[in-house]
Design a protein around this motif. Structure first.
Motif, mmCIF file in Angstrom:
data_model
loop_
_atom_site.group_PDB
_atom_site.id
_atom_site.type_symbol
_atom_site.label_atom_id
_atom_site.label_comp_id
_atom_site.label_asym_id
_atom_site.label_seq_id
_atom_site.Cartn_x
_atom_site.Cartn_y
_atom_site.Cartn_z
ATOM 1 N N ILE A 25 -32.758 2.391 11.380
ATOM 2 C CA ILE A 25 -33.912 1.738 12.005
ATOM 3 C C ILE A 25 -34.054 0.317 11.478
ATOM 4 O O ILE A 25 -34.278 -0.638 12.244
ATOM 5 N N ARG A 26 -33.919 0.145 10.169
ATOM 6 C CA ARG A 26 -34.036 -1.184 9.571
ATOM 7 C C ARG A 26 -32.963 -2.130 10.110
ATOM 8 O O ARG A 26 -33.230 -3.310 10.384
ATOM 9 N N ASP A 27 -31.760 -1.625 10.273
ATOM 10 C CA ASP A 27 -30.702 -2.449 10.862
ATOM 11 C C ASP A 27 -31.086 -2.896 12.268
ATOM 12 O O ASP A 27 -30.888 -4.056 12.642
ATOM 13 N N ALA A 28 -31.626 -1.976 13.039
ATOM 14 C CA ALA A 28 -31.942 -2.271 14.441
ATOM 15 C C ALA A 28 -33.022 -3.338 14.578
ATOM 16 O O ALA A 28 -32.987 -4.147 15.510
ATOM 17 N N VAL A 29 -33.985 -3.329 13.658
ATOM 18 C CA VAL A 29 -35.109 -4.276 13.761
ATOM 19 C C VAL A 29 -34.985 -5.421 12.752
ATOM 20 O O VAL A 29 -35.926 -6.207 12.581
ATOM 21 N N SER A 30 -33.824 -5.505 12.082
ATOM 22 C CA SER A 30 -33.552 -6.580 11.114
ATOM 23 C C SER A 30 -34.612 -6.643 10.021
ATOM 24 O O SER A 30 -35.159 -7.708 9.700
ATOM 25 N N ARG A 31 -34.896 -5.482 9.428
ATOM 26 C CA ARG A 31 -35.842 -5.391 8.317
ATOM 27 C C ARG A 31 -35.173 -4.674 7.141
ATOM 28 O O ARG A 31 -35.316 -3.469 6.977
ATOM 29 N N PRO A 32 -34.390 -5.381 6.352
ATOM 30 C CA PRO A 32 -33.760 -4.719 5.200
ATOM 31 C C PRO A 32 -34.809 -4.183 4.241
ATOM 32 O O PRO A 32 -35.939 -4.676 4.187
ATOM 33 N N GLY A 33 -34.423 -3.176 3.460
ATOM 34 C CA GLY A 33 -35.351 -2.608 2.495
ATOM 35 C C GLY A 33 -35.035 -1.167 2.190
ATOM 36 O O GLY A 33 -34.075 -0.598 2.710
ATOM 37 N N ALA A 34 -35.867 -0.544 1.336
ATOM 38 C CA ALA A 34 -35.669 0.833 0.866
ATOM 39 C C ALA A 34 -34.271 1.017 0.295
ATOM 40 O O ALA A 34 -33.689 2.098 0.380
ATOM 41 N N ASP A 35 -33.731 -0.054 -0.271
ATOM 42 C CA ASP A 35 -32.351 -0.028 -0.766
ATOM 43 C C ASP A 35 -32.252 -0.367 -2.247
ATOM 44 O O ASP A 35 -31.180 -0.753 -2.726
ATOM 45 N N ASP A 36 -33.366 -0.231 -2.988
ATOM 46 C CA ASP A 36 -33.279 -0.446 -4.418
ATOM 47 C C ASP A 36 -32.503 0.705 -5.057
ATOM 48 O O ASP A 36 -32.271 1.744 -4.438
ATOM 49 N N ARG A 37 -32.131 0.548 -6.306
ATOM 50 C CA ARG A 37 -31.270 1.531 -6.964
ATOM 51 C C ARG A 37 -31.894 2.915 -6.994
ATOM 52 O O ARG A 37 -31.198 3.922 -6.782
ATOM 53 N N SER A 38 -33.209 3.000 -7.248
ATOM 54 C CA SER A 38 -33.835 4.315 -7.406
ATOM 55 C C SER A 38 -33.709 5.158 -6.151
ATOM 56 O O SER A 38 -33.595 6.386 -6.232
ATOM 57 N N LEU A 39 -33.722 4.527 -4.977
ATOM 58 C CA LEU A 39 -33.607 5.263 -3.725
ATOM 59 C C LEU A 39 -32.164 5.406 -3.251
ATOM 60 O O LEU A 39 -31.817 6.392 -2.596
ATOM 61 N N THR A 40 -31.323 4.430 -3.573
ATOM 62 C CA THR A 40 -29.968 4.384 -3.019
ATOM 63 C C THR A 40 -28.937 5.112 -3.875
ATOM 64 O O THR A 40 -28.032 5.768 -3.348
ATOM 65 N N HIS A 41 -29.044 4.999 -5.192
ATOM 66 C CA HIS A 41 -28.046 5.634 -6.062
ATOM 67 C C HIS A 41 -27.892 7.136 -5.792
ATOM 68 O O HIS A 41 -26.756 7.628 -5.699
ATOM 69 N N PRO A 42 -28.999 7.898 -5.627
ATOM 70 C CA PRO A 42 -28.823 9.332 -5.341
ATOM 71 C C PRO A 42 -28.121 9.603 -4.011
ATOM 72 O O PRO A 42 -27.449 10.620 -3.864
ATOM 73 N N VAL A 43 -28.271 8.701 -3.057
ATOM 74 C CA VAL A 43 -27.556 8.847 -1.781
ATOM 75 C C VAL A 43 -26.056 8.751 -2.023
ATOM 76 O O VAL A 43 -25.263 9.583 -1.537
ATOM 77 N N LEU A 44 -25.647 7.748 -2.783
ATOM 78 C CA LEU A 44 -24.223 7.546 -3.053
ATOM 79 C C LEU A 44 -23.633 8.712 -3.839
ATOM 80 O O LEU A 44 -22.529 9.182 -3.542
ATOM 81 N N VAL A 45 -24.377 9.181 -4.852
ATOM 82 C CA VAL A 45 -23.890 10.316 -5.644
ATOM 83 C C VAL A 45 -23.727 11.546 -4.759
ATOM 84 O O VAL A 45 -22.723 12.276 -4.854
ATOM 85 N N THR A 46 -24.707 11.786 -3.908
ATOM 86 C CA THR A 46 -24.622 12.940 -3.006
ATOM 87 C C THR A 46 -23.415 12.819 -2.088
ATOM 88 O O THR A 46 -22.649 13.782 -1.918
ATOM 89 N N PHE A 47 -23.217 11.656 -1.501
ATOM 90 C CA PHE A 47 -22.092 11.464 -0.594
ATOM 91 C C PHE A 47 -20.757 11.665 -1.295
ATOM 92 O O PHE A 47 -19.791 12.145 -0.689
ATOM 93 N N LEU A 48 -20.671 11.314 -2.570
ATOM 94 C CA LEU A 48 -19.404 11.484 -3.281
ATOM 95 C C LEU A 48 -19.053 12.947 -3.502
ATOM 96 O O LEU A 48 -17.905 13.264 -3.848
ATOM 97 N N HIS A 49 -20.007 13.849 -3.277
ATOM 98 C CA HIS A 49 -19.662 15.270 -3.335
ATOM 99 C C HIS A 49 -18.778 15.689 -2.150
ATOM 100 O O HIS A 49 -18.284 16.817 -2.117
ATOM 101 N N ALA A 50 -18.586 14.774 -1.213
ATOM 102 C CA ALA A 50 -17.623 15.016 -0.137
ATOM 103 C C ALA A 50 -16.204 14.653 -0.556
ATOM 104 O O ALA A 50 -15.240 14.991 0.143
#
Length: 272
Positions: free
Chosen positions: A152-177
């Motif tokens: 959604i942020r990409d579509a409306v050109s509003r970057p955000g919600a991408d600080d380490r506290s929110l993003t790092h767990p996403v990356l760790v989870t994805f690496l379980h693939a």
């Protein structure tokens, strides 16, 4: 596997989403997203569908899924997701915001009552066959919500919600693939593939072979057989297929065993 507890992150991610949605105008809601055929309103409806599905299934133990004859899981999900999104086009954006705000805390209670060490309510197929742990199921749901917010942020050109506290767990989870991506690349026990993610939310991990399968670890191992280096934006877009494998490889630094780097850079963390 590297267990993690993403439960405290759901209210934080949701608050950033609600603030974003509340700031959009009518033109923003109609902007197309990376999801084929879906605009911002449709992706928001899909997030709402995820809330409803998990509360119904995990809290109420309601098994309402009905497959068409011969239908695979990916085909089923594509069909029902589209059906829900199309039906929700009759509902206003303010109503969807209200529903997300109302249902979100109820979903938080579902996660809080879940034994993280127990079996998943829904297995995470992209992490491998068999029963998944509950913490991985919950983490998978967190990545789902976070990725859709980024779309959604990409579509409306509003970057955000991408600080380490929110993003790092996403990356760790994805690496379980990663171990499953390497599953058909048989190597001697101790063979390691290093996967480094650059950026504030990044880090480095190892997939290590036991001779028949692979496991994910954060332990440093000297002289890995192969190494992959990608920035954090490329990793989450690759894992969710927001970009192609070929594009991700062009953005990556690859060294060592080419069969292993080829497999590692094809990791997929969505049902497809």
């Amino acid at each position: 596997m590297l267990p993690l507890d993403t439960r405290p992150l759901f209210p934080l991610e949701r608050q950033t989403l609600l603030e974003l949605l509340g700031s959009l105008d009518a033109a923003d809601w109609a902007k197309p997203t990376v999801c084929p055929g879906w605009d911002v309103r449709d992706v928001t409806a899909h997030i709402l569908n995820d809330y409803l599905r998990r509360i119904s299934g995990s809290r109420d133990e309601y098994g309402g899924a009905v497959f068409d004859e011969g239908e695979t899981l990916p085909a089923y999900l594509t069909r029902v997701n589209d059906e829900f999104v199309r039906a929700m086009r009759q509902c206003s954006p303010p109503l969807m915001i209200d529903l997300l705000a109302h249902l979100g805390p109820q979903l938080d209670l579902v996660w809080a009552a879940t034994d993280l060490t127990g079996p998943a309510h829904l297995n995470v197929s992209w992490a491998g066959p068999g029963t998944s742990p509950a913490w991985l199921d919950i983490a998978r749901e967190y990545t789902e919500f976070w990725v859709h917010q980024q779309q959604i942020r990409d579509a409306v050109s509003r970057p955000g919600a991408d600080d380490r506290s929110l993003t790092h767990p996403v990356l760790v989870t994805f690496l379980h693939a990663l171990p499953f991506a390497l599953h058909d690349r048989i190597r001697p026990r101790g063979t390691a593939v290093r996967f480094e993610i650059t950026g504030p939310a990044g880090g480095h991990w190892m997939a290590v072979s036991d001779g028949t399968s692979w496991d994910l670890t954060s332990t440093h191992i000297e002289d890995p057989a192969a190494s992959v280096r990608m920035d954090q934006d490329t990793v989450w877009r690759l894992a969710s297929r927001g970009i192609t494998v070929e594009t991700a490889r062009q953005r990556a630094e690859l060294h060592g065993d080419s069969e292993l780097t080829e497999a590692a850079t094809a990791l997929l963390a969505v049902v497809a």
